[in-house]
Every structure is written in C-alpha cells, then in structure tokens.
Motif scaffolding. Structure first.
Motif, PDB file in Angstrom:
ATOM      1  N   ARG A  78      41.209  38.753 -30.869  1.00 48.77           N
ATOM      2  CA  ARG A  78      41.073  40.165 -31.392  1.00 48.77           C
ATOM      3  C   ARG A  78      41.685  40.694 -31.253  1.00 48.77           C
ATOM      4  NH1 ARG A  78      44.962  37.116 -28.692  1.00 48.77           N
ATOM      5  NH2 ARG A  78      46.956  38.306 -28.151  1.00 48.77           N
TER       6      ARG A  78
ATOM      7  N   GLN B 256      38.249  38.442 -26.735  1.00 50.24           N
ATOM      8  CA  GLN B 256      39.067  38.110 -26.432  1.00 50.24           C
ATOM      9  C   GLN B 256      39.481  37.111 -26.172  1.00 50.24           C
ATOM     10  OE1 GLN B 256      41.178  40.957 -25.271  1.00 50.24           O
ATOM     11  NE2 GLN B 256      39.773  41.945 -26.428  1.00 50.24           N
ATOM     12  N   LYS B 257      41.007  36.494 -25.743  1.00 50.75           N
ATOM     13  CA  LYS B 257      41.431  35.660 -25.702  1.00 50.75           C
ATOM     14  C   LYS B 257      42.035  34.775 -26.836  1.00 50.75           C
ATOM     15  CE  LYS B 257      41.144  35.006 -20.775  1.00 50.75           C
ATOM     16  NZ  LYS B 257      40.768  33.528 -19.847  1.00 50.75           N
ATOM     17  N   GLU B 258      41.361  35.610 -28.498  1.00 54.36           N
ATOM     18  CA  GLU B 258      41.060  35.062 -30.009  1.00 54.36           C
ATOM     19  C   GLU B 258      42.122  35.065 -30.299  1.00 54.36           C
ATOM     20  OE1 GLU B 258      39.032  32.055 -30.977  1.00 54.36           O
ATOM     21  OE2 GLU B 258      38.135  31.952 -29.274  1.00 54.36           O
TER      22      GLU B 258
END
Length: 416
Positions: free
Chosen positions: A262, A257-259
């Motif tokens: 994702r 997450q936050k990449e």
C-alpha cells in the motif's frame, strides 16, 4: 530459445496432442473428462453473491444480496457478451451458507441457482466459485484451514451446493471448490491436497459424474502450487485445474489498502532501474506519514517495503518472463495429458490508483496484454479480475455500467 521459436514449439506440441480445442477435455486429457463449459474469455463477478450485508457480527440481513450494489442489469450482461466475454466466474461467500439454518440455507442455494441460471440464459457459462472472505471470522479462510469443525461444516455445505448445481446443464456450469487456499508452507500444501481430495469426493458423490469440478493448488492458488498437485487421483473425474497470476505482486497491488504494497505508488512495469531510489524514498515518506503506525510499526513497514522493492527491481520481470512461466504450466499439463482448455487462469489483474501517472497506466495495460497473450498462446481460458469492486482493478466504474475501461478491453483483445 527466442520468443518466436518458443511460440512455434508450443503451437506444434499443442496441435500434435490436440489439446487446445474443445471445452470437454480433448484427445489428450487425463481421462474421461466428461461434459464441461467451453471456457475462453471470462469475467469475475465478485459483487453479486459476496460480502452480504450484516446487521451485527455474525447476523446477516435477510433476504441477502438484494441491495443495488449486488445487481447486474440485463444491459450490462448484453454489453459484456457483445464485447467477447463468454463465461462468468461467480464468487460466492460460503460463510452465509454455513451460518444459516437448513431452511434458510436451502433458500440461499435457490438464490445461487437463480443467479447462475440468469447468467446462463444471458449467454454465459458460469463457474460457481466458493470464495471465503474474512467478513465472518468463524468461517474466514484461515479458520477453515485450521479448524476441523469449521471445515466439516464447509464440506457439508459443498455437498449440498454440488447436489443442487447438478440440476443445471453441465455444459454451462462448473463448481470451484475453494478460492486461494492460504496454506503456503510445504506441510500446509500437503494438508490442502488432502482437504481438497475430501471436498472433491463429497461433491462428486452428491452431484454424480457430470458436474465439472474445478481444483486448485494451495499458496493462494499460485501456479507453483498447481504444479505440485497429484492429478492422477482425479484421472477419471470431470475436472478443471485453475491458478491465479498477479506477479510481480508489488506492481499489480501497488497502493491497494490492506496489502503490504500500500505504500508503493507509480511503479512501472517492466522495472525501470532508474526508478529504484525514488520508489524507496517515496514509500518511506508515505510510511512516515501514516499516523496509524507506531514507531516500531513504521520501522517494520519500511524494511519490508524496501525489501519488496529491491526484489522487484532485481527480479527482471518482463513479457518474455511471463511467457516462460505460462509455457512451464503448459509443459506441466501436456506431460500429464491434461487438455489446455481444462487449465483455467481464474484470476489476473493489476490495480490503477487515482492519480497514477500515465506511465503506470500504460504499464498496467502492457502487463495485462502480456498475461492474456501468454494464456492464449498456451490454450488456457482466462477470467479477468473483476467487473466491479474496490482496489483499482475493476473494469466498470462502481455504480456506473456505462463507464467501462476501454483500455483494459483492448489489452484483453476484446471489442471496445
């Protein structure tokens, strides 16, 4: 050149230059490297002195780092030592130091020294890594790179910390000046080289000649940026050089997450061409289901993810490719007479998300084995990311030291 002949050639050159032995620099180093920890196999500790508790934005809970999640038991340390780890890369959020009044800052430095000394007494060398995170926007990584006043505060903090660390045994501790500078454009990399030179100088002036200092390239500590550093400037300084390796990023960070990766899941390594169509379709389905995205956001995410996936399948990454990258770094070091023991692979890891297929799990271990082997082939010490933490890369289950991933240990060539 075949893999066998490449291994033989590297081994002969390393032996000829005497660059693989000893942590203090070796016969072929850039200059009088001085004392330094004999690093070999390391573990990143990101849970001890990072992400301190805050009562409100900018306000830290005092005393910091006292909760259960920040602790490591004597049993955990003994187990890691027994499995073959010999150093810890101790990440430290510098924001709390910069945001605190002088008296509190001095107390914080004592906390840092106390943790480092505890790990040293447990049998580890320690790399204290200044590791900015985005928790406090005033001192987030990008802010430090662009705000002159914020960077001056960072420089003063580095000076104070270096002076304190100089009280410890230089054969057991080193100071890493900045984790993953987020400057990747050519002009940004030039800017970082000047910033790092300034940090090095204030740290050296404060600590004297003995404290080892760890330097890095920009572009999130990529190996490419490392290869562009001007090492002549540090020829007479006691330094190590570090880089991080997470390539291909879409594989190592899938589902994090936050990449931007994702929306990718169950991607195997090396790339399997037959998986291309289904990987793109699955990613687009996940994007379509993301209620947090606007229609325009979904379109942008879909285009970006498809581009990343196509690049992955077209890139042909495999174990020989990893070995070739590390051989290139080894060539760079030898050409500059830098001891291979002074080139640190400071971070590497690959995420494994809950529900991932058995094939993905096997691919992850194969990737870890390939990277670790390539580092060792070239005589580079390495530090796995990380002991505990979120994102699917941790060695130990969060909150449970007993559940250690033995598959990862085997891939790292360590005792299970």
């Amino acid at each position: 050149m075949t893999t066998v002949s490449r291994r033989l050639a590297i081994g002969l050159v390393v032996a000829a230059y005497g660059l693989s032995d000893g942590g203090a620099g070796g016969a072929g180093s850039t200059g009088p490297a001085g004392p330094g920890p004999p690093l070999r196999r390391g573990m990143n500790f990101h849970h001890v002195l990072n992400w301190p508790e805050m009562s409100a934005p900018g306000n830290y809970v005092w005393p910091p780092f006292t909760g259960a999640s920040f602790q490591t038991s004597d049993g955990e340390l003994a187990a890691l030592k027994a499995k073959g780890f010999d150093f810890l890369r101790l990440t430290l959020d510098p924001a709390i130091l910069m945001a605190s009044a002088p008296l509190l800052r001095d107390q914080l430095i004592d906390i840092v020294l106390g943790r480092a000394q505890r790990f040293i007494h447990a049998g580890f060398s320690v790399v204290v890594d200044l590791h900015p995170v985005a928790q406090n926007p005033r001192f987030a990584p990008g802010q430090l790179m662009s705000d002159g006043d914020a960077f001056k505060a960072y420089s003063r903090m580095t000076q104070a910390l270096a002076k304190a660390l100089a009280r410890l045994d230089p054969m057991k501790v080193a100071l890493e000046l900045f984790n993953e500078p987020p400057l990747w454009r050519p002009e940004g990399q030039v800017h970082w080289r000047a910033m790092q030179a300034g940090l090095h100088d204030v740290a050296r002036q404060a600590a004297g000649d003995a404290l080892p200092i760890v330097l890095t390239g920009a572009d999130w500590s990529s190996y490419r940026a490392l290869l562009s550093l001007d090492v002549d400037r540090y020829r007479n300084s006691n330094v190590y050089y570090t880089f991080h390796y997470y390539e291909p990023h879409i594989f190592t960070h899938q589902g994090v997450q936050k990449e931007q990766e994702r929306y990718v899941e169950n991607l195997v390594w090396p790339p399997a061409p037959a998986q291309r169509t289904s990987a793109v379709q699955k990613a687009k389905l996940l994007i379509d289901r993301d209620s947090g995205l606007s229609p325009d956001g979904k379109l942008a995410a879909s285009l970006t993810t498809e581009r990343l996936l196509n690049s992955y399948f077209d890139g042909g990454s495999d174990a020989e490719g990893v070995e070739a990258v590390f051989a290139r770094i080894g060539d760079w070091a030898r050409a500059r007479r830098i001891a291979s023991s002074r080139v640190l692979l400071g971070e590497f890891g690959a995420a494994l998300q809950p529900g991932a297929s058995a094939e993905v799990g096997a691919s992850r271990l194969a990737w870890l084995r390939a990277v670790r082997s390539a580092a060792e082939l070239n005589g580079f010490p390495w530090a796995y990311w990380a002991y505990r933490g979120k994102g699917g890369m941790s060695l130990a289950t969060e909150g449970s030291a007993a559940e250690i991933d033995t598959g990862v240990l085997k891939a790292l060539g360590l005792s299970t």
